[in-house]
Design an enzyme around this catalytic site. Structure first.
Site, PDB file in Angstrom:
ATOM      1  N   GLU A  21      45.657  34.240  31.846  1.00 56.83           N
ATOM      2  CA  GLU A  21      44.530  34.862  32.575  1.00 56.83           C
ATOM      3  C   GLU A  21      43.478  33.816  32.897  1.00 56.83           C
ATOM      4  O   GLU A  21      43.089  33.018  32.032  1.00 56.83           O
ATOM      5  CB  GLU A  21      43.952  35.976  31.702  1.00 56.83           C
ATOM      6  CG  GLU A  21      43.621  37.233  32.446  1.00 56.83           C
ATOM      7  CD  GLU A  21      44.841  37.904  33.077  1.00 56.83           C
ATOM      8  OE1 GLU A  21      45.103  37.682  34.274  1.00 56.83           O
ATOM      9  OE2 GLU A  21      45.541  38.662  32.374  1.00 56.83           O
TER      10      GLU A  21
ATOM     11  N   ALA B  10      41.321  48.766  39.187  1.00 61.32           N
ATOM     12  CA  ALA B  10      41.869  48.809  37.831  1.00 61.32           C
ATOM     13  C   ALA B  10      42.402  47.445  37.399  1.00 61.32           C
ATOM     14  O   ALA B  10      42.921  47.289  36.310  1.00 61.32           O
ATOM     15  CB  ALA B  10      42.994  49.841  37.757  1.00 61.32           C
TER      16      ALA B  10
ATOM     17  N   GLU C  44      40.836  36.219  51.145  1.00 59.94           N
ATOM     18  CA  GLU C  44      39.905  36.641  50.077  1.00 59.94           C
ATOM     19  C   GLU C  44      38.825  35.591  49.865  1.00 59.94           C
ATOM     20  O   GLU C  44      37.644  35.904  49.722  1.00 59.94           O
ATOM     21  CB  GLU C  44      40.658  36.828  48.752  1.00 59.94           C
ATOM     22  CG  GLU C  44      41.545  38.021  48.743  1.00 59.94           C
ATOM     23  CD  GLU C  44      41.186  39.029  47.654  1.00 59.94           C
ATOM     24  OE1 GLU C  44      40.074  38.980  47.100  1.00 59.94           O
ATOM     25  OE2 GLU C  44      42.044  39.883  47.381  1.00 59.94           O
TER      26      GLU C  44
ATOM     27  N   ASP D 123      47.989  36.841  42.290  1.00 63.89           N
ATOM     28  CA  ASP D 123      48.223  38.230  42.702  1.00 63.89           C
ATOM     29  C   ASP D 123      49.044  38.301  43.984  1.00 63.89           C
ATOM     30  O   ASP D 123      49.983  39.086  44.112  1.00 63.89           O
ATOM     31  CB  ASP D 123      46.891  38.956  42.896  1.00 63.89           C
ATOM     32  CG  ASP D 123      46.000  38.865  41.673  1.00 63.89           C
ATOM     33  OD1 ASP D 123      46.513  38.501  40.607  1.00 63.89           O
ATOM     34  OD2 ASP D 123      44.802  39.152  41.793  1.00 63.89           O
TER      35      ASP D 123
HETATM   36  C1  GLA Z   1      42.172  38.199  39.510  1.00 62.11           C
HETATM   37  C2  GLA Z   1      42.426  37.096  40.524  1.00 62.11           C
HETATM   38  C3  GLA Z   1      43.593  36.196  40.103  1.00 62.11           C
HETATM   39  C4  GLA Z   1      43.434  35.719  38.674  1.00 62.11           C
HETATM   40  C5  GLA Z   1      43.077  36.876  37.736  1.00 62.11           C
HETATM   41  C6  GLA Z   1      42.736  36.410  36.341  1.00 62.11           C
HETATM   42  O1  GLA Z   1      43.248  39.076  39.487  1.00 62.11           O
HETATM   43  O2  GLA Z   1      42.687  37.644  41.786  1.00 62.11           O
HETATM   44  O3  GLA Z   1      43.720  35.133  40.995  1.00 62.11           O
HETATM   45  O4  GLA Z   1      42.498  34.689  38.589  1.00 62.11           O
HETATM   46  O5  GLA Z   1      41.987  37.639  38.219  1.00 62.11           O
HETATM   47  O6  GLA Z   1      43.842  35.856  35.726  1.00 62.11           O
END
Ligand code: GLA
EC number: 2.7.1.6
Length: 381
Positions: A35, A125, A162, A174
């Site tokens: 993370e 979420a 983004e 993501d």
């Molecule tokens: C969000 C961001 C990702 C990543 C996560 C944390 O989902 O979009 O790029 O940094 O937070 O791991």
């Protein structure tokens, strides 16, 4: 149950009186571990889930994109010949505006389109409903325009939209997992080289995602601040990213940086190693070890990166009480609310759900929402 694909296909006929030429679905994601490592050029271990955003598309013979967001009952019209501007009313459309801008900047010759959008990825979420939407939009617009793009480049376009248009300095995780996820596998992603290594999930295990239903304000601000703190430490150490630093190097400069910067960097450095180690433990089928790494990850997010909230810590504790050493659980996603992920033997599902239903609302005053997720294919897989 009607799928998002079926919904948009039907609504397309009703709204535009033509059948869509393309109906594209892209999944949300849950991250098992790794993370806030992606924008530090590090490692992540997400899987695409069986909840999706879907877009239907048919060509127009003018230079307009008309998009109808079914779930919001909101419609926008965007000209391909005018630089898109941020929309403060139909905020969902900023993903579309940002994507049109990025694709055109990169030389894609887009054609006019009628679109319908819908999805069942829970919003707000931390399950990447926005990345799913981006990937579905990119594939739809590019396919309709008879252009081509691969999954990795689609993910880069979504991330750029983004970063440059929506205003969140997110990493690549993501969008990449939404584009390239694999059935029954998590993907170990090297966020520097963008190399993807499928990691099979142990048989007879389940990925349970539990939404705390807590959403704090200022999430993007806190997110961008964490990124700045990490980049400040990397600059101080004269490296491209925290990926290039080990704990000893960080300890060597501890007196030269703030305590907060030290803790932020320690999270990233240790999380990168845990992510690699978890991928190996999954390959070995060693759920006990996976559980230890996930617990360490959660503690590091709570104490060093400071992105958990009490309700999330409570959920993790409740789940851990039931699964013990047979699996792992931690907060997943950007933080400040959102979801917890747990990986454990399938036969424990009823006991875990019963315990959450019994204990969580007593502490938090709100009910949790529980999703049993299947690792699914990405939109470009
Ligand atoms: C969000 C961001 C990702 C990543 C996560 C944390 O989902 O979009 O790029 O940094 O937070 O791991």
């Amino acid at each position: 149950m009607v799928t998002p694909r079926e919904k948009v296909a039907l609504a397309h006929r009703q709204s535009y009186s033509v059948a869509p030429q393309f109906v594209i679905a892209a999944p949300g994601r849950v991250n098992l571990i790794g993370e806030h490592t992606d924008y530090n050029d590090g490692f992540v271990l997400p899987l695409a889930i069986n909840y999706q955003a879907a877009v239907s598309a048919s060509k127009r013979d003018d230079r307009t994109i008309r998009a109808f967001a079914l779930d919001e009952q909101s419609q926008v019209e965007i000209s391909l010949d005018v630089e898109p501007e941020f929309d403060h009313v139909a905020s969902w459309s900023n993903y579309l505006r940002g994507i049109i801008a990025e694709l055109q900047n990169q030389g894609f010759k887009l054609c006019g389109a009628n679109l319908v959008i819908s999805g069942n990825v829970p919003q707000g979420a931390g399950l990447s409903s926005s990345a799913a939407l981006e990937i579905a939009l990119i594939k739809s617009l590019v396919s309709l325009s008879e252009e081509t793009i691969d999954g990795v480049n689609a993910a880069l376009v979504g991330q750029a939209a983004e970063n440059n248009f929506v205003g969140c300095s997110c990493g690549i995780m993501d969008q990449l997992i939404s584009a390239k996820g694999e059935r029954q596998h998590a993907l170990l992603i090297d966020c520097r080289s963008l190399t993807l290594s499928p990691v099979p999930l142990p048989s007879d295990t389940v990925v349970l995602v539990v939404n705390s239903n807590v959403r704090r304000a200022l999430v993007d601000g806190e997110y961008n601040l964490r990124r700045q703190q990490c980049e400040a430490v990397a600059r101080h150490l004269k490296v491209a990213a925290l990926r290039d630093v080990n704990l000893d190097q960080l300890l060597g400069v501890a007196s030269e940086i703030s305590d907060i910067e030290f803790k932020r960097a320690r999270h990233v450095i240790t999380e990168n190693q845990r992510t690699l180690d978890t991928a190996q433990a999954l390959v070995d089928g060693d759920l006990k070890q996976v559980g230890l790494y996930m617990a360490e990850s959660h503690a590091s997010m709570r104490d060093d990166f400071e992105i958990t909230v009490p309700e999330i810590d409570t959920l993790v504790n409740i789940i851990k009480l039931v699964i013990g050493e047979q699996g792992g659980t931690r907060m997943t996603g950007g933080g400040f609310g959102g979801c917890v992920v747990a990986l454990f033997p399938r036969q424990l599902v009823p006991a875990v759900i019963a315990k959450i239903n019994l204990e969580y609302s007593k502490v938090s005053g709100t009910e949790a929402t529980i999703f049993e997720c299947e690792a699914s294919a990405g939109a470009f897989t």
